[in-house]
Scaffold this motif. Structure first.
Motif, short mmCIF file in Angstrom:
data_model
loop_
_atom_site.label_atom_id
_atom_site.label_comp_id
_atom_site.label_asym_id
_atom_site.label_seq_id
_atom_site.Cartn_x
_atom_site.Cartn_y
_atom_site.Cartn_z
N ILE A 28 0.69 -1.14 0.03
CA ILE A 28 -0.04 0.11 -0.07
C ILE A 28 0.79 1.15 -0.05
CG2 ILE A 28 -1.86 1.30 1.21
CD1 ILE A 28 -2.61 -1.62 -0.02
N ASP A 29 0.73 2.28 -0.83
CA ASP A 29 1.05 3.50 -1.34
C ASP A 29 0.28 4.63 -0.24
OD1 ASP A 29 2.68 5.89 -1.65
OD2 ASP A 29 2.16 5.71 -3.81
N LEU A 30 0.82 4.83 0.91
CA LEU A 30 0.06 5.77 1.68
C LEU A 30 0.62 7.39 1.65
CD1 LEU A 30 0.12 3.67 5.00
CD2 LEU A 30 -1.83 4.24 3.65
N SER A 31 1.54 7.38 0.64
CA SER A 31 2.03 8.73 0.42
C SER A 31 1.11 9.97 0.39
CB SER A 31 3.29 8.75 -0.66
OG SER A 31 2.19 8.60 -1.90
N LEU A 32 0.04 9.67 -0.14
CA LEU A 32 -0.84 11.01 -0.16
C LEU A 32 -1.70 11.02 1.13
CD1 LEU A 32 -2.00 10.79 -3.94
CD2 LEU A 32 -0.23 12.20 -3.04
N VAL A 33 -1.74 10.02 2.01
CA VAL A 33 -2.43 9.95 2.95
C VAL A 33 -1.70 10.31 4.38
CG1 VAL A 33 -4.12 8.69 4.38
CG2 VAL A 33 -3.97 8.23 2.09
N THR A 34 -0.59 9.58 4.72
CA THR A 34 0.27 10.03 5.68
C THR A 34 1.46 10.46 5.43
OG1 THR A 34 0.84 7.49 5.85
CG2 THR A 34 -1.24 7.96 7.01
N GLY A 35 1.83 10.55 4.18
CA GLY A 35 3.38 10.89 3.97
C GLY A 35 4.24 9.81 3.87
N ILE B 212 -6.45 1.79 4.84
CA ILE B 212 -6.99 3.19 4.78
C ILE B 212 -7.53 3.54 3.42
CG2 ILE B 212 -6.59 5.60 5.24
CD1 ILE B 212 -4.32 4.64 7.21
N GLY B 213 -8.73 4.20 3.25
CA GLY B 213 -9.21 4.50 2.10
C GLY B 213 -8.49 5.64 1.84
N GLY B 214 -8.55 5.84 0.29
CA GLY B 214 -7.38 6.85 -0.39
C GLY B 214 -6.01 6.44 -0.60
N ALA B 215 -5.52 5.38 -0.15
CA ALA B 215 -4.15 4.89 -0.19
C ALA B 215 -4.17 4.04 -1.64
CB ALA B 215 -3.80 3.84 0.81
N THR B 216 -2.98 3.95 -2.20
CA THR B 216 -3.09 3.43 -3.53
C THR B 216 -2.39 1.87 -3.60
OG1 THR B 216 -2.73 5.55 -4.50
CG2 THR B 216 -1.89 3.67 -5.87
N ASN B 217 -3.01 1.17 -4.45
CA ASN B 217 -2.51 -0.27 -4.48
C ASN B 217 -1.11 -0.31 -5.22
OD1 ASN B 217 -1.88 -2.90 -4.47
ND2 ASN B 217 -3.62 -3.48 -5.93
N ALA B 218 -0.05 -0.57 -4.58
CA ALA B 218 1.45 -0.49 -5.14
C ALA B 218 1.82 -1.79 -5.75
CB ALA B 218 2.35 0.03 -4.49
#
Length: 845
Positions: A352-359, A373-379
């Motif tokens: 999970i890429d959480l960069s846009l949600v939690t940095g 977490i919703g809004g994260a990206t499937n990497a």
């Protein structure tokens, strides 16, 4: 018997503030004594009977400050000498936002039509007059209002009606409202420019009657928005920026009318046209820059996709709009797509890429059963998840809600600007009349007198004062969110920027908290893990402390199963106490040695100095059964982070409940001086130590676990919690660091310093601009050099001053360091790269 109630007071900066709050509270009926503490931002009110909180809130707000009441029964005490605070206070129940008094509801909405700080005061005053309204915060930068109200005594419709009567337009939150505002201002500028161009062409060629007619038409079309705002302010007994612009442009039109009727030799057509064009152009630029600033937060708000791929019982897929998605369904998330909601991973593993949600800078691996977490990206490869949270129940929504609440908060630095803004417009009108009168009396030149009058009216800019702080808070907090830093209060930014002491917890803060190499040392031959392990596991699995999690994993991996049926009490900073009533009463204690000693457990001499690591004692029925030793690693970035804080003059202290030898070992590796280490502290000891520093006039930041260190975080000037995003609603603290990385602590401090720097620059510019611009526009150079600043230049300067303030704040989005775009070498070892993408079918293979 009289009662005493404690309230948190916000906005106090000096002893004058203390006197104002004391006077306001003393005036309440039934109050016998009031004690206000500037150091603790707290007021204690003694009265013959309980006083409704809305009365207290109203009195404090009328004095210009804020008040909050945690509705905690523990704060309602008999009047008299205060008893020593217990050291094992249980944290208050979780809440996603500051708790509201019983019976009050909280709501937020947009308010269109605000132009300056006076508009903010007008709306707040109108709302506070309404029956049943509690706390009110209006934010000029975000054009929003956040308030609490009693739904039994008023309603949203009634509040909206009151705002409309005041001349403003309230509406429910709307993502398109910002674009509509910009396009409305752009249309207004186009109409004004078009009519102004025709008027300039006609000027000098057509008859004076036609020129006057077009001048009136221009004033009606281009200046109507200012007349409407000025009339609304007048009805509420105030004056605002619209009042100044309306008076200035009307004066130019009036002078032209006097020329047409033969009273004066020339007109002011050029002045009127350029004034309206420049001011409307400034409003367009201001709307564009404000929209750009708001987009920093809106980008995060738009992370959720519009639809999801729902897995049907037969294994097929159906594309479902997000609005129709329900909790409990299973969805398939393809590679590169964003998660449509919060959920639980149901098969395989996920990256999970959480960069846009939690940095988080790199993808994080998740296993079956872990929360997503919703809004994260499937990497990585496609995976299935079970939906658990939608809409307002998602972590992303809670994060955005907290940021918006922080952006609506007024830090103390804004107080001076607020007080000046309250009298600014009347003072400017008086100075304009004075300047015009002086020129009329000294020169007899009507044109110069009117130019001085108009110049002062249109050059003054209350907008810059009103926008200086909220725009910087808006941009700073939004940018910080993209870095995994969540400011829950605007005041926390100011407090963090000027800290003198940084107090840090050890386990899970300075160290990783992923305790390994667990060693059990029995105290007697009968203290085997085979006999005790099940009860120990039952106790520790009910705690979220890093030590408890490590022991739970260790015992589970050794094939031990919990002995259920216990009652477990967690004592923050100490340990766990578990009881079983299955036959013979049985009591088990698991915690640090200080805790066991306090509980009366006799402790033989223990070897605590040779080996490093956390030492945990276990006692059954009052007798020591054995000890666990757990190895804990210092975070690789900790030493550099501490070095940076010390280089800025911050006194870094280590506060821990662990033994002195282990605390000294960790402090040595982290670069904390030995005399700055405070070990074997209970939660009460930590709070007292922080209170002592604050009584010495120091600003203290405490960094720790937002659950186990809740008391210390609350006591500190600013509490900073190392947090997991999924646990947001349980965390205490003014600042939350999302993600397992201490470098965000340094980023948060630098972001706070830079944000406060922008606020001071903006306020300095606003004050300097008005102090310099008003005398120049009023003709102060004329007696010495026969130079006079044309009023339309004054109008241009006024328009650009607001744009300058907002643009300066927007620069924060580029000057604040860190963020997900960069991988910082201090972030320490990360997980391996995600494996190659594999195909996953909708049904399990």
């Amino acid at each position: 018997m009289s009662v005493s109630h404690r309230y948190r007071i916000s906005g106090m900066t000096c002893q004058n503030c203390v006197r104002h709050v004391t006077k306001a509270l003393s005036a309440l009926p039934g109050v016998t004594r009031v004690t206000v503490s500037l150091e603790h931002n707290e007021a204690t009110v003694e009265s013959a009977a309980p006083i409704p909180f809305d009365q207290v809130l109203s009195a404090v707000q009328e004095a210009g400050y804020g008040a909050s009441d945690g509705s905690d029964p523990a704060t309602l005490l008999p009047a008299g000498p205060a008893e020593p605070a217990p050291t094992d206070i249980t944290p208050l129940p979780p809440s996603p936002s500051p708790p509201e008094p019983s019976g009050l509801s909280r709501t937020s909405f947009r308010v269109e039509g605000m132009h300056c700080a006076t508009c903010v005061f007008t709306i707040e005053k109108v709302l506070r007059r309404q029956e049943g309204v509690g706390r009110v915060h209006v934010n000029l930068a975000t054009e929003s209002c956040d308030l609490t109200f009693d739904p039994r005594r008023t309603s949203i419709d009634r509040l909206f009606s009151a705002i409309r009567d005041a001349g403003y337009n309230p509406s429910l939150p709307d993502a398109e409202a910002v674009k509509r505002e910009y396009h409305k201002e752009l249309t207004g500028l186009f109409v004004t420019t078009f009519l102004g161009g025709i008027l300039l062409v006609l000027h000098g060629k057509a008859g004076e009657g036609w020129v006057l007619a077009f001048a009136i038409l221009l004033q009606a079309a281009g200046g109507w928005i200012f007349y409407r705002g000025a009339w609304s302010a007048l009805r509420n007994g105030t004056a605002n920026m619209d009042t100044l612009v309306a008076l200035g442009t009307t004066s130019a039109l009036g002078y032209t009318a006097m020329h047409v009727t033969g009273f004066v030799p020339d007109d002011m057509v050029m002045t009127q046209v350029l004034l309206l064009i420049f001011i409307r152009a400034g409003k367009v630029l201001e709307a564009w820059v404000k929209a750009r600033a708001r987009s920093l937060l809106m980008d995060t708000a738009s992370l959720l996709p519009e639809s999801a791929s729902v897995v049907l019982p037969d294994g097929s897929l159906r594309t479902t709009p997000l609005a129709e998605l329900t909790a409990g369904v299973t969805v398939l998330v393809p590679h590169g797509e964003r998660l449509p909601a919060d959920g639980i991973l149901t098969d395989g593993e996920a990256w999970i890429d959480l960069s846009l949600v939690t940095g988080e800078s790199l993808p994080v691996r998740k296993s079956v059963g872990e929360e997503l977490i919703g809004g994260a990206t499937n990497a990585g490869s496609p995976f299935r998840m079970n939906v658990t949270g939608l809409g307002r129940e998602t972590v992303l929504f809670r994060i955005l809600k907290m940021v918006q609440e922080a952006q609506g908060d007024r830090p103390p630095v804004q107080r001076l600007a607020d007080r000046i803004s309250a009298i600014f417009v009347p003072a400017v009108i008086a100075m304009a009349l004075l300047a015009g009168g002086l020129f009329e009396l000294s020169t007899g030149d009507h044109r110069l007198a009117v130019m001085a009058l108009i110049g002062v009216l249109v050059v003054a800019c209350p907008c810059a004062l009103g926008l200086a702080t909220p725009t910087a808070i808006l941009v700073g907090s939004s940018r910080a969110l993209r870095m995994g830093i969540l400011f829950r209060k605007g005041q926390a930014i100011e407090e963090l920027s000027r800290i003198d002491v940084l107090a840090m917890d050890k386990t899970g803060t300075l160290t990783r908290g992923t305790l390994t190499d667990v060693i059990w040392t029995p105290a007697t031959g009968e203290s085997s893990l085979e006999r005790l392990g099940g009860r120990i596991l039952e106790a520790v699995r009910q705690s979220g402390h890093p030590v408890s999690r490590a022991l739970s994993d260790y015992l589970g991996q050794n094939g031990i199963f919990p002995v259920e049926g216990s009652q477990v009490e967690e004592l923050p900073g100490k340990g766990l106490a578990a009881r079983w009533a299955d036959g013979i009463p049985y009591r088990l204690l698991v915690g640090n040695l200080v805790f066991l000693r306090e509980e009366g457990v006799p402790l033989p001499p223990l070897d605590t100095g040779e080996s490093s690591g956390v030492l945990v004692g276990v006692a059954e029925n009052g007798q020591l059964a054995g000890t666990f030793r757990l190895a804990d690693e210092l975070r690789p970035e900790a030493e550099e982070v501490i070095r940076r804080f010390r280089s800025r003059g911050v006194d870094v202290r280590l506060l821990t409940g662990d033994r002195k030898e282990e605390a000294a070992r960790v402090a040595l590796m982290a670069g904390i001086p030995e005399d700055h280490v405070h070990a074997e502290l209970s939660p009460g000891d930590k709070r007292e130590l922080i209170r002592t520093w604050e009584q010495q006039g120091k600003t203290v930041a405490m960094v720790g676990d937002g659950i186990n260190d809740a008391g210390s975080l609350t006591q500190a000037s600013v509490g900073i919690a190392m947090s997991r995003a999924m646990a947001l609603t349980r965390e205490k603290g003014d600042v939350l660091l999302l993600g397992d990385d201490l470098i965000r602590l340094d980023w948060a401090h630098r972001a706070a310093i830079l944000t406060m720097g922008k606020i001071r620059q903006n306020l300095g510019w606003a004050f300097f601009y008005n102090l310099l611009g008003i005398p120049l526009a009023g003709g102060i150079l004329y007696p010495f050099f026969h130079l006079f600043v044309p009023p339309y230049y004054s109008g241009l300067a006024m328009a650009l001053s607001s744009v300058t303030v907002v643009a300066n704040a927007l620069a924060l989005s580029y000057s604040i360091p860190g963020g997900h775009q960069e991988h910082n070498p201090l972030s320490g070892p990360t997980e391996q790269d995600p494996p190659p993408i594999a195909h996953v079918s909708p049904t399990k293979g």
